[in-house]
Motif scaffolding. Structure first.
Motif, PDB file in Angstrom:
ATOM      1  N   TYR A 154       0.830  -1.201   0.000  1.00 23.37           N
ATOM      2  CA  TYR A 154       0.000   0.000   0.000  1.00 23.37           C
ATOM      3  C   TYR A 154       0.867   1.255   0.000  1.00 23.37           C
ATOM      4  O   TYR A 154       1.856   1.333   0.729  1.00 23.37           O
ATOM      5  CB  TYR A 154      -0.906  -0.024   1.228  1.00 23.37           C
ATOM      6  CG  TYR A 154      -1.852   1.145   1.337  1.00 23.37           C
ATOM      7  CD1 TYR A 154      -2.804   1.396   0.348  1.00 23.37           C
ATOM      8  CD2 TYR A 154      -1.805   2.001   2.435  1.00 23.37           C
ATOM      9  CE1 TYR A 154      -3.675   2.464   0.458  1.00 23.37           C
ATOM     10  CE2 TYR A 154      -2.677   3.067   2.550  1.00 23.37           C
ATOM     11  CZ  TYR A 154      -3.616   3.297   1.552  1.00 23.37           C
ATOM     12  OH  TYR A 154      -4.484   4.367   1.661  1.00 23.37           O
ATOM     13  N   LEU A 155       0.525   2.208  -0.855  1.00 20.96           N
ATOM     14  CA  LEU A 155       1.236   3.472  -1.056  1.00 20.96           C
ATOM     15  C   LEU A 155       2.584   3.293  -1.759  1.00 20.96           C
ATOM     16  O   LEU A 155       3.445   4.159  -1.661  1.00 20.96           O
ATOM     17  CB  LEU A 155       1.405   4.252   0.247  1.00 20.96           C
ATOM     18  CG  LEU A 155       0.097   4.733   0.903  1.00 20.96           C
ATOM     19  CD1 LEU A 155       0.384   5.518   2.172  1.00 20.96           C
ATOM     20  CD2 LEU A 155      -0.735   5.566  -0.057  1.00 20.96           C
ATOM     21  N   ASP A 156       2.743   2.195  -2.490  1.00 17.87           N
ATOM     22  CA  ASP A 156       3.873   2.043  -3.414  1.00 17.87           C
ATOM     23  C   ASP A 156       3.481   2.613  -4.773  1.00 17.87           C
ATOM     24  O   ASP A 156       2.313   2.542  -5.175  1.00 17.87           O
ATOM     25  CB  ASP A 156       4.235   0.567  -3.607  1.00 17.87           C
ATOM     26  CG  ASP A 156       5.203   0.047  -2.557  1.00 17.87           C
ATOM     27  OD1 ASP A 156       5.725   0.868  -1.775  1.00 17.87           O
ATOM     28  OD2 ASP A 156       5.438  -1.172  -2.527  1.00 17.87           O
ATOM     29  N   ALA A 192     -14.854   7.414  12.979  1.00 15.85           N
ATOM     30  CA  ALA A 192     -13.988   6.490  12.245  1.00 15.85           C
ATOM     31  C   ALA A 192     -14.672   6.075  10.953  1.00 15.85           C
ATOM     32  O   ALA A 192     -15.902   6.161  10.834  1.00 15.85           O
ATOM     33  CB  ALA A 192     -13.691   5.259  13.093  1.00 15.85           C
ATOM     34  N   PRO A 193     -13.913   5.638   9.954  1.00 15.71           N
ATOM     35  CA  PRO A 193     -14.545   5.157   8.718  1.00 15.71           C
ATOM     36  C   PRO A 193     -15.609   4.110   9.004  1.00 15.71           C
ATOM     37  O   PRO A 193     -15.447   3.251   9.881  1.00 15.71           O
ATOM     38  CB  PRO A 193     -13.369   4.571   7.934  1.00 15.71           C
ATOM     39  CG  PRO A 193     -12.176   5.334   8.417  1.00 15.71           C
ATOM     40  CD  PRO A 193     -12.436   5.599   9.871  1.00 15.71           C
ATOM     41  N   PHE A 194     -16.708   4.162   8.253  1.00 13.91           N
ATOM     42  CA  PHE A 194     -17.786   3.193   8.437  1.00 13.91           C
ATOM     43  C   PHE A 194     -17.341   1.794   8.012  1.00 13.91           C
ATOM     44  O   PHE A 194     -17.735   0.806   8.608  1.00 13.91           O
ATOM     45  CB  PHE A 194     -19.005   3.600   7.596  1.00 13.91           C
ATOM     46  CG  PHE A 194     -19.575   4.944   7.941  1.00 13.91           C
ATOM     47  CD1 PHE A 194     -20.409   5.100   9.040  1.00 13.91           C
ATOM     48  CD2 PHE A 194     -19.287   6.058   7.162  1.00 13.91           C
ATOM     49  CE1 PHE A 194     -20.950   6.334   9.363  1.00 13.91           C
ATOM     50  CE2 PHE A 194     -19.820   7.293   7.470  1.00 13.91           C
ATOM     51  CZ  PHE A 194     -20.645   7.436   8.574  1.00 13.91           C
ATOM     52  N   TYR A 195     -16.544   1.739   6.963  1.00 17.41           N
ATOM     53  CA  TYR A 195     -16.101   0.464   6.396  1.00 17.41           C
ATOM     54  C   TYR A 195     -14.604   0.300   6.593  1.00 17.41           C
ATOM     55  O   TYR A 195     -13.837   1.235   6.345  1.00 17.41           O
ATOM     56  CB  TYR A 195     -16.442   0.413   4.896  1.00 17.41           C
ATOM     57  CG  TYR A 195     -15.938  -0.819   4.187  1.00 17.41           C
ATOM     58  CD1 TYR A 195     -16.516  -2.061   4.417  1.00 17.41           C
ATOM     59  CD2 TYR A 195     -14.868  -0.744   3.292  1.00 17.41           C
ATOM     60  CE1 TYR A 195     -16.058  -3.203   3.768  1.00 17.41           C
ATOM     61  CE2 TYR A 195     -14.402  -1.884   2.643  1.00 17.41           C
ATOM     62  CZ  TYR A 195     -14.997  -3.106   2.887  1.00 17.41           C
ATOM     63  OH  TYR A 195     -14.532  -4.228   2.256  1.00 17.41           O
ATOM     64  N   ASP A 196     -14.195  -0.865   7.055  1.00 17.96           N
ATOM     65  CA  ASP A 196     -12.776  -1.182   7.240  1.00 17.96           C
ATOM     66  C   ASP A 196     -12.054  -0.066   7.996  1.00 17.96           C
ATOM     67  O   ASP A 196     -11.096   0.519   7.490  1.00 17.96           O
ATOM     68  CB  ASP A 196     -12.124  -1.410   5.875  1.00 17.96           C
ATOM     69  CG  ASP A 196     -10.689  -1.893   5.958  1.00 17.96           C
ATOM     70  OD1 ASP A 196     -10.369  -2.628   6.900  1.00 17.96           O
ATOM     71  OD2 ASP A 196      -9.883  -1.523   5.072  1.00 17.96           O
ATOM     72  N   PRO A 197     -12.495   0.241   9.218  1.00 12.90           N
ATOM     73  CA  PRO A 197     -11.929   1.390   9.943  1.00 12.90           C
ATOM     74  C   PRO A 197     -10.432   1.281  10.218  1.00 12.90           C
ATOM     75  O   PRO A 197      -9.759   2.302  10.332  1.00 12.90           O
ATOM     76  CB  PRO A 197     -12.730   1.415  11.248  1.00 12.90           C
ATOM     77  CG  PRO A 197     -13.305   0.042  11.389  1.00 12.90           C
ATOM     78  CD  PRO A 197     -13.545  -0.432   9.999  1.00 12.90           C
ATOM     79  N   GLU A 198      -9.898   0.071  10.312  1.00 10.19           N
ATOM     80  CA  GLU A 198      -8.470  -0.106  10.576  1.00 10.19           C
ATOM     81  C   GLU A 198      -7.639  -0.142   9.296  1.00 10.19           C
ATOM     82  O   GLU A 198      -6.410  -0.222   9.356  1.00 10.19           O
ATOM     83  CB  GLU A 198      -8.240  -1.386  11.393  1.00 10.19           C
ATOM     84  CG  GLU A 198      -8.958  -1.405  12.727  1.00 10.19           C
ATOM     85  CD  GLU A 198      -8.537  -0.272  13.646  1.00 10.19           C
ATOM     86  OE1 GLU A 198      -7.335   0.094  13.598  1.00 10.19           O
ATOM     87  OE2 GLU A 198      -9.392   0.240  14.380  1.00 10.19           O
ATOM     88  N   GLY A 199      -8.290  -0.131   8.132  1.00  5.69           N
ATOM     89  CA  GLY A 199      -7.560  -0.141   6.864  1.00  5.69           C
ATOM     90  C   GLY A 199      -6.953  -1.474   6.506  1.00  5.69           C
ATOM     91  O   GLY A 199      -6.043  -1.533   5.662  1.00  5.69           O
ATOM     92  N   GLU A 200      -7.441  -2.559   7.095  1.00  2.00           N
ATOM     93  CA  GLU A 200      -6.867  -3.881   6.815  1.00  2.00           C
ATOM     94  C   GLU A 200      -7.136  -4.315   5.378  1.00  2.00           C
ATOM     95  O   GLU A 200      -6.279  -4.884   4.712  1.00  2.00           O
ATOM     96  CB  GLU A 200      -7.443  -4.905   7.806  1.00  2.00           C
ATOM     97  CG  GLU A 200      -7.023  -4.655   9.250  1.00  2.00           C
ATOM     98  CD  GLU A 200      -7.687  -5.619  10.218  1.00  2.00           C
ATOM     99  OE1 GLU A 200      -8.458  -6.474   9.734  1.00  2.00           O
ATOM    100  OE2 GLU A 200      -7.434  -5.510  11.426  1.00  2.00           O
ATOM    101  N   VAL A 201      -8.349  -4.050   4.884  1.00  2.00           N
ATOM    102  CA  VAL A 201      -8.692  -4.401   3.497  1.00  2.00           C
ATOM    103  C   VAL A 201      -7.864  -3.559   2.535  1.00  2.00           C
ATOM    104  O   VAL A 201      -7.322  -4.060   1.537  1.00  2.00           O
ATOM    105  CB  VAL A 201     -10.195  -4.186   3.243  1.00  2.00           C
ATOM    106  CG1 VAL A 201     -10.524  -4.384   1.774  1.00  2.00           C
ATOM    107  CG2 VAL A 201     -11.027  -5.144   4.102  1.00  2.00           C
ATOM    108  N   LEU A 202      -7.761  -2.282   2.832  1.00  2.00           N
ATOM    109  CA  LEU A 202      -7.032  -1.340   1.970  1.00  2.00           C
ATOM    110  C   LEU A 202      -5.578  -1.768   1.794  1.00  2.00           C
ATOM    111  O   LEU A 202      -4.997  -1.616   0.723  1.00  2.00           O
ATOM    112  CB  LEU A 202      -7.084   0.051   2.618  1.00  2.00           C
ATOM    113  CG  LEU A 202      -6.880   1.274   1.739  1.00  2.00           C
ATOM    114  CD1 LEU A 202      -7.914   1.332   0.637  1.00  2.00           C
ATOM    115  CD2 LEU A 202      -6.940   2.532   2.586  1.00  2.00           C
TER     116      LEU A 202
END
Length: 361
Positions: free
Chosen positions: A160-162, A349-359
């Motif tokens: 992520y972020l590459d 916090a974000p409604f979906y995937d608040p920890e950013g694990e999916v992202l």
């Protein structure tokens, strides 16, 4: 492909392809593809390119490593949000800057104004119309990419972020591992003359896994689930990064002076009157964007900026400016819409995937 094409600022864009809710769900369940060629795109090249960006943005870019991406918000002299986008460092002297579709012209002029004033060693090239871009997103996106490129797209090889340069479907591309819509995603930039070929190659490679095109409307829902703001819709001419829930992006401790620093230093020391938050409604009503917020039954003291029904979450979500004292999870606000009043709960916090694990998967 049967798109419903409407005006979006100066552009004619695919609003949806007939079923925006199903298009959004495809991004969650399989994969989706959207044309984002309208994004502003600038190349900054020269020994002082990093310093130039440090002077223009509240956060740092001179310490960004080649091959990495950082999100940035541009502030005016008064510390108000002008635009946002991503910056990828291609090599020691070269940065690739993206802007919002509506802000491309203004950002180019803003950069050019300061470039003419500061005695810095760099050159700026506007490549907005020279390059096309698409966003491939969803849990099957990596599988689709694997069919079209020799690049290592594993979670470890392309994190992520590459930002990496490689051929995709035979086309030389810059691939940004970012996720505006909240799923595993690749924003792929290529020469405009080869944009349709790239699109067709991706659609063909994803046909067996259910890849489908999606438009602006599902994109707006998907980004709302992540509380990713839209400049000019969720913000206005008085919005600062502090009010817009992005205090982390303002680096007041960096050595380099930057545009808006004086104003942001003072804003940082003042109590906020209103703050941008997420809201959810349990009665199924989707408030009008612009509906008034009445936290005490009196007012008005804020407004709804975005609202949608989310099939993924099974309820109505939105974003709104509310009194800062109520900008905390669980607070209740009253929304006045079309002559009726509705209760909404504040979510930070974000409604979906608040920890950013999916992202980051």
């Amino acid at each position: 492909l049967g798109a419903n094409v409407l005006w979006a600022g100066d552009w004619r864009r695919a609003y949806d392809y007939g079923d925006p809710k199903a298009e959004a769900m495809a991004v969650h369940e399989t994969a989706g593809l959207i044309d984002v060629s309208t994004l502003g795109k600038l190349i900054l090249r020269g020994p002082d390119a990093g310093e130039f960006l440090d002077r223009l943005y509240p956060n740092r870019f001179s310490n960004l490593k080649p091959g990495r991406i950082r999100y940035g918000v541009i502030a005016s002299d008064a510390g108000r949000i002008m635009d946002d986008g991503t910056i990828c460092r291609l090599d020691d002297d070269t940065f690739y800057v993206t802007t919002t579709s509506s802000g491309a012209g203004a950002v180019y002029e803003w950069f050019g104004w300061w470039l003419a004033d500061w005695n810095l060693d760099l050159r700026m090239t506007d490549v907005t119309q020279a390059l096309s871009a698409v966003n491939l997103a969803g849990p099957r996106a990596r599988e689709i990419m694997g069919k079209l490129t020799d690049l290592d797209c594993s979670a470890e090889g392309f994190t992520y972020l590459d930002g990496k340069q490689a051929h995709v479907g035979g086309v030389p591309c810059l691939i940004l591992r970012i996720g505006f819509v909240g799923e595993l995603g690749y924003e792929i930039h290529c020469p405009s003359a080869q944009g349709q070929h790239l699109w067709d190659a991706l659609m063909e490679a994803g046909a067996d896994v259910g890849l489908r095109p999606f438009g602006l409307e599902p994109q707006r829902l998907l980004r709302l689930q992540k509380l990713h703001i839209l400049i000019g819709q969720d913000t206005d001419s008085e919005s600062t990064p502090f009010g817009a829930a992005m205090p982390w992006i303002v680096k007041l401790d960096k050595d380099q002076d930057f545009i808006g620093k004086w104003a942001l230093e003072r804003a940082a020391g003042e109590d906020l009157e209103t703050a941008l938050v997420g809201i959810k409604l349990s009665n199924g009503h989707v408030p009008t964007e612009g509906a008034v917020v009445l936290p005490d039954g009196e007012g008005p003291v804020g407004q709804v900026t975005s609202a949608r029904y989310s099939p993924q979450l099974g309820g109505v979500i939105g974003m709104a400016w509310v009194p800062a004292s109520l900008a905390k999870d669980g607070s209740s606000v009253t929304i006045s819409d079309a002559g009726k009043r509705y209760q909404a709960e504040v979510v930070t916090a974000p409604f979906y995937d608040p920890e950013g694990e999916v992202l980051r998967s």
